[in-house]
Design a protein around this motif. Structure first.
Motif, mmCIF file in Angstrom:
data_model
loop_
_atom_site.group_PDB
_atom_site.id
_atom_site.type_symbol
_atom_site.label_atom_id
_atom_site.label_comp_id
_atom_site.label_asym_id
_atom_site.label_seq_id
_atom_site.Cartn_x
_atom_site.Cartn_y
_atom_site.Cartn_z
ATOM 1 N N GLU A 1 0.818 -1.219 0.000
ATOM 2 C CA GLU A 1 0.000 0.000 0.000
ATOM 3 C C GLU A 1 0.854 1.272 0.000
ATOM 4 O O GLU A 1 0.347 2.355 -0.216
ATOM 5 C CB GLU A 1 -0.948 -0.006 1.203
ATOM 6 N N ASN A 2 2.157 1.123 0.263
ATOM 7 C CA ASN A 2 3.044 2.291 0.253
ATOM 8 C C ASN A 2 3.472 2.682 -1.149
ATOM 9 O O ASN A 2 4.154 3.691 -1.327
ATOM 10 C CB ASN A 2 4.294 2.004 1.089
ATOM 11 N N LEU A 3 3.077 1.872 -2.149
ATOM 12 C CA LEU A 3 3.587 2.095 -3.501
ATOM 13 C C LEU A 3 3.353 3.522 -4.007
ATOM 14 O O LEU A 3 4.302 4.194 -4.424
ATOM 15 C CB LEU A 3 2.960 1.077 -4.474
ATOM 16 N N ILE A 4 2.123 3.988 -3.937
ATOM 17 C CA ILE A 4 1.836 5.309 -4.505
ATOM 18 C C ILE A 4 2.526 6.431 -3.729
ATOM 19 O O ILE A 4 3.181 7.279 -4.331
ATOM 20 C CB ILE A 4 0.308 5.527 -4.671
ATOM 21 N N PRO A 5 2.465 6.442 -2.384
ATOM 22 C CA PRO A 5 3.228 7.469 -1.667
ATOM 23 C C PRO A 5 4.715 7.461 -2.019
ATOM 24 O O PRO A 5 5.316 8.530 -2.162
ATOM 25 C CB PRO A 5 3.008 7.113 -0.192
ATOM 26 N N ILE A 6 5.299 6.272 -2.171
ATOM 27 C CA ILE A 6 6.724 6.188 -2.529
ATOM 28 C C ILE A 6 6.939 6.813 -3.899
ATOM 29 O O ILE A 6 7.825 7.647 -4.081
ATOM 30 C CB ILE A 6 7.214 4.720 -2.536
#
Lengths: 223, 185
Positions: B41-46
């Motif tokens: 779920e961290n993909l987009i923020p990263i």
């Protein structure tokens, strides 16, 4: 495990509670058109919109792949409204399909042909304007020829690739009409991490993924 | 999107993509990754953070991110190509955003887009070799009465017919010429 009994097309069927309607029907020899359904996947994609059925007590036809069986459920797979929805979905799919059965090695074992026969429609849409994608064919791989113009975006190859390799080579990319099954940065398959298991060919319902030498490997598909 | 176009733009970036810059980009990416957990779920923020730092998402950065999250590289690529906010090419000095919303479409926005493509000799989502311009499309910027609209450096320009495309480019050229003279003096 509790079982439930239901009726599909007048046929009495017992199934495990919580089972998926599409697979219950298929396992009992009742065909419902489908492309994007994958048995082991926890959540159905429900994107091909071909498996419409009518369930008694429900106002609108529903997609069988998103329904779980319940006690006393009465299902009609041949309802007019369900079939007309499925036909229209099929037409939409075919409007951007590079239709060339005469030269396609998949002809005869193609699921699109099978579905068209079942739905009693033509492969070429009469009403919808043809909208081709004209994407380049990837014939870089020693065993696979990938023609994205024949892809229906069912995702079976992606699933298989992932199951088999752990790390998948194939996936969806781009958006809207440009959406396609592709590799990282749209690289040719030959320079991707493909380990040449070629299992993707076996699960492709259309002629999008074909063996390079179609005379040696027979194209088979499960329906 | 044409897969071939990408290789061209990668070559286009030529001299700038030196080994040194690559190493710096890698350091930046790894630093950002350190502050994130390995959840998918961290993909987009990263991706947002990396792009904010590097200006775009280079191939190497996408690969690092995939390794960090333990997901296939194609999944990162899929998300990057799905959302309009992510870019695969370094941004140009000037951003050209051609509106293809309903009103602009009716007023021939696609003709305007063709004119930009022809003049800049790039496709949408690409940057010119000299890094002066990057070209992309948007879906409605909210000033439909001015259709067809092109947003040039965040400034909406109205009634952008192909001749106006030439006019805007000429203005940039003059500006560049003036700057050049200044530095010469």
């Amino acid at each position: 495990m509790r079982t439930v009994s239901l009726t599909i097309d007048g046929q009495q069927i017992t199934a495990r509670e919580g089972d998926n309607l599409l697979w219950v029907a298929l396992d009992n020899g009742i065909y419902i058109p489908n492309l994007c359904a994958i048995r082991d996947k926890s959540e159905p994609m429900a994107s091909c919109r071909l498996c419409f059925v009518e369930v008694e007590g429900k106002e609108q036809p529903v997609t069988a792949c998103t329904e779980t069986v319940t006690e006393g459920m009465i299902v009609n797979t041949r309802g007019t409204r369900a079939l007309s929805l499925a036909r229209r979905s099929f037409e939409l799919l075919m409007a951007s399909h590079s239709l060339d059965c005469a030269h396609c090695p998949k002809s005869g074992s193609c699921e699109l042909q099978h579905i068209a026969r079942y739905l009693g429609t033509r492969l070429k849409s009469k009403q919808l304007r043809e909208l081709r994608r004209d994407l380049p064919i990837d014939d870089s791989h020693p065993q696979i020829i990938y023609d994205p113009n024949k892809c229906v975006l069912c995702g079976r190859c992606i699933w298989t690739c992932r199951e088999h390799l752990g790390v998948g080579v194939l996936g969806f990319a781009h958006r809207g009409f440009q959406r396609m099954v592709t590799t990282f940065e749209d690289e040719p398959l030959a320079i991707s991490k493909c380990d040449r298991c070629v299992e993707c060919i076996g699960v492709c319902p259309t002629g999008a993924l074909l063996p390079r030498n179609e005379t040696k490997t027979r194209v088979t598909s499960e329906s | 999107m044409n897969p071939k176009a990408k290789t061209v733009t990668q070559n286009n970036t030529g001299e700038e993509v030196s080994a040194e810059k690559e190493a710096r980009d890698r350091q930046e990416t790894l630093k950002i990754l350190k502050s994130f957990g390995r959840k998918r779920e961290n993909l987009i923020p990263i991706l947002q953070k990396v792009q904010a730092r590097l200006g775009y998402l280079p191939r190497e950065a996408m690969m690092e991110i995939a390794t960090h999250l333990g997901i296939p590289e194609i999944d990162v690529y899929g998300v990057v190509t799905f959302y309009n906010q992510f870019r695969l090419n370094p941004p140009g000095k000037h951003s050209i955003r051609v509106c293809l919303g309903t009103a602009c479409h009716m007023k021939g926005g696609y003709i305007t887009l063709d004119a930009w493509k022809r003049r800049l000799d790039i496709n949408q989502g690409e940057t010119t070799p000299d890094r002066e311009f990057d070209l992309d499309t948007v879906a409605c910027v909210g000033c439909c009465t001015m259709a067809p609209v092109t947003v040039v450096d965040n400034q909406p320009e109205g009634k952008v017919e192909p001749t106006k495309v030439d006019g805007i480019l000429l203005a940039f050229e003059l500006e560049r010429g003036a700057e050049g003279q200044k530095t010469v003096r």
